[in-house]
Write a protein that holds these residues in place. Structure first.
Motif, PDB file in Angstrom:
ATOM      1  N   LYS A 224       0.848  -1.210   0.000  1.00 59.05           N
ATOM      2  CA  LYS A 224       0.000   0.000   0.000  1.00 59.05           C
ATOM      3  C   LYS A 224       0.881   1.257   0.000  1.00 59.05           C
ATOM      4  O   LYS A 224       0.658   2.199  -0.777  1.00 59.05           O
ATOM      5  CB  LYS A 224      -0.897  -0.027   1.250  1.00 59.05           C
ATOM      6  N   ILE A 225       1.886   1.247   0.861  1.00 57.00           N
ATOM      7  CA  ILE A 225       2.727   2.437   0.998  1.00 57.00           C
ATOM      8  C   ILE A 225       3.572   2.656  -0.264  1.00 57.00           C
ATOM      9  O   ILE A 225       3.635   3.771  -0.783  1.00 57.00           O
ATOM     10  CB  ILE A 225       3.580   2.340   2.281  1.00 57.00           C
ATOM     11  N   ASN A 226       4.176   1.590  -0.771  1.00 56.04           N
ATOM     12  CA  ASN A 226       5.015   1.744  -1.970  1.00 56.04           C
ATOM     13  C   ASN A 226       4.213   2.251  -3.159  1.00 56.04           C
ATOM     14  O   ASN A 226       4.644   3.146  -3.879  1.00 56.04           O
ATOM     15  CB  ASN A 226       5.698   0.417  -2.322  1.00 56.04           C
ATOM     16  N   SER A 227       3.007   1.678  -3.358  1.00 58.02           N
ATOM     17  CA  SER A 227       2.220   2.116  -4.518  1.00 58.02           C
ATOM     18  C   SER A 227       1.735   3.562  -4.321  1.00 58.02           C
ATOM     19  O   SER A 227       1.715   4.353  -5.258  1.00 58.02           O
ATOM     20  CB  SER A 227       1.047   1.167  -4.784  1.00 58.02           C
ATOM     21  N   SER A 228       1.398   3.930  -3.085  1.00 59.00           N
ATOM     22  CA  SER A 228       0.926   5.304  -2.849  1.00 59.00           C
ATOM     23  C   SER A 228       2.058   6.315  -2.989  1.00 59.00           C
ATOM     24  O   SER A 228       1.841   7.444  -3.459  1.00 59.00           O
ATOM     25  CB  SER A 228       0.314   5.425  -1.454  1.00 59.00           C
ATOM     26  N   LEU A 229       3.273   5.910  -2.580  1.00 60.14           N
ATOM     27  CA  LEU A 229       4.411   6.832  -2.679  1.00 60.14           C
ATOM     28  C   LEU A 229       4.756   7.144  -4.134  1.00 60.14           C
ATOM     29  O   LEU A 229       5.279   8.213  -4.441  1.00 60.14           O
ATOM     30  CB  LEU A 229       5.646   6.229  -1.982  1.00 60.14           C
TER      31      LEU A 229
END
Ligand code: KG4
Ligand code: ZN
Length: 339
Positions: A224-229
């Motif tokens: 979730k974090i990698n794709s949002s970043l």
């Protein structure tokens, strides 16, 4: 039971050097030296931990004795952590405890760190009632996640455990992904207070029986974090409170779902929590809500007896001693000590 037994407890299983003096079940002193050195590495570095224990152990024991206002000759018993933990760290505490026991010519008892987290409930604490047997304990720390049935001080059975990461690791690793310092658990707890628990949802484990798994949650958070970043480089900064609240909600829900299952299976309604993660305010709050709904008796220790401390080692040592379990000097520390 000897109420006046003066016990020196020594804890050195991970990154806290601690010494405590108890008279019976009453804490006279409980000194903890934290090792800040690890925070810049994002986790405990075993080699540095052993070295810091070497530096800290004598001043910490000395301060515990002074603060308790006793003389060394007043001590009747020494209790130390045998394991589980980091071997190099355990060796510092166990060698010191053995030498002091020999020097003072008093008995020595070795203690299982995980049992000690549970037995911390039997330390005299203001406004804290001691659990009645049998009770269930959710023991959640940086290295362990267990549901235990406690039938007596020395009769404990692990009925559920983690298949991968411990609950504390789930907090600490998630915190690392968010760029927070080690140990991240308390920081997630702090930021979560201002966040929305439903802002983000993460994958739920499907593990049978009373066992736990946190590795899937970690992957789900990371994805979730990698794709949002990728679409917004400031995603974490903008959403830190909501991310912490949602992550914390996921971890606590996994824990309490299994506690509910254990209650149904065993029909035991006395529920305790122990270990570093039991300091988590949301876990405490949610357990209280569950207790009201399900008519449970719950036991929540004072904050200072949740995370690693030597008072819990001393109280566990008292029960070992009352069961005549005196330790031989040839007994060695054990990194993987089970119940
Ligand atoms: O029991 P403990 O002090 O050491 C071990 O035996 O492992 O537990 C340490 C763990 C760490 O993972 C830390 O992040 C977590 O307990 N912890 C918390 C909180 N306070 C400590 N996790 C969530 N919320 C907290 N308030
Ligand atoms: Zn611990």
């Amino acid at each position: 039971m000897n109420k006046d037994l003066v016990i020196l407890g020594i804890e050195s299983s991970c990154d806290d050097t601690s010494a405590a003096v108890l008279r019976g079940s009453k804490v006279l002193s409980n000194i903890i030296a934290n090792q800040s050195i690890h925070s810049k590495y994002g986790g405990v570095v075993p080699e540095l931990a052993s070295r810091a224990h070497q530096q800290n152990i004598i001043p910490v024991v000395d301060t515990a004795i002074k603060e308790a206002n006793i003389k060394k000759s007043d001590i009747n018993l020494i209790a130390y952590t045998k394991g589980p933990g980091l071997l190099g760290s355990l060796l510092v505490g166990s060698s010191f405890a053995k030498s002091l026991s020999l020097g003072l010519d008093i008995p020595l008892v070795s203690v299982n760190h995980m049992k000690a987290h549970i037995l911390a409930h039997f330390i005299d604490q203001e406004n804290h009632k001691k659990p009645t047997f049998p009770f269930l304990c959710l023991t959640v720390s940086g290295g362990h996640t267990q549901i235990v049935i406690i039938r007596d001080y020395d009769d404990m059975e692990v009925i559920g455990t983690t298949l991968d990461d411990a609950a504390g690791e789930a907090f600490d690793k998630s915190a690392k992904v968010l760029g927070l310092k080690y140990p991240g658990g308390p920081l997630i707890d702090k930021y979560a207070k201002e966040g929305n628990i439903h802002a983000f949802t993460f994958g739920k484990p499907k593990i049978k029986d009373l066992d736990f798994s946190f590795s899937g949650l970690k992957t789900s958070i990371l994805n979730k974090i990698n794709s949002s970043l990728m679409s917004d480089p400031e995603f974490i900064d903008k959403n830190l409170n909501d991310l912490c609240a949602s992550i914390q909600h996921s971890i606590v829900t996994i824990l309490l779902d299994k506690v509910k299952k254990a209650i149904n299976q065993t029909n035991i309604k006395n529920i305790a929590i122990a270990g570093g993660v039991s300091a988590n305010s949301y876990l405490r709050q949610e357990l209280q809500t569950l207790a009201k709904k399900e008519y449970l008796n719950i036991y929540i220790p004072k904050f200072e007896y949740c995370t690693d401390n030597a008072a819990m080692i001393a109280i566990a040592g008292k029960y070992e001693y009352l069961n005549n379990k005196i330790t031989n000097y040839s007994e060695s520390a054990s990194a993987r000590l089970s119940f």
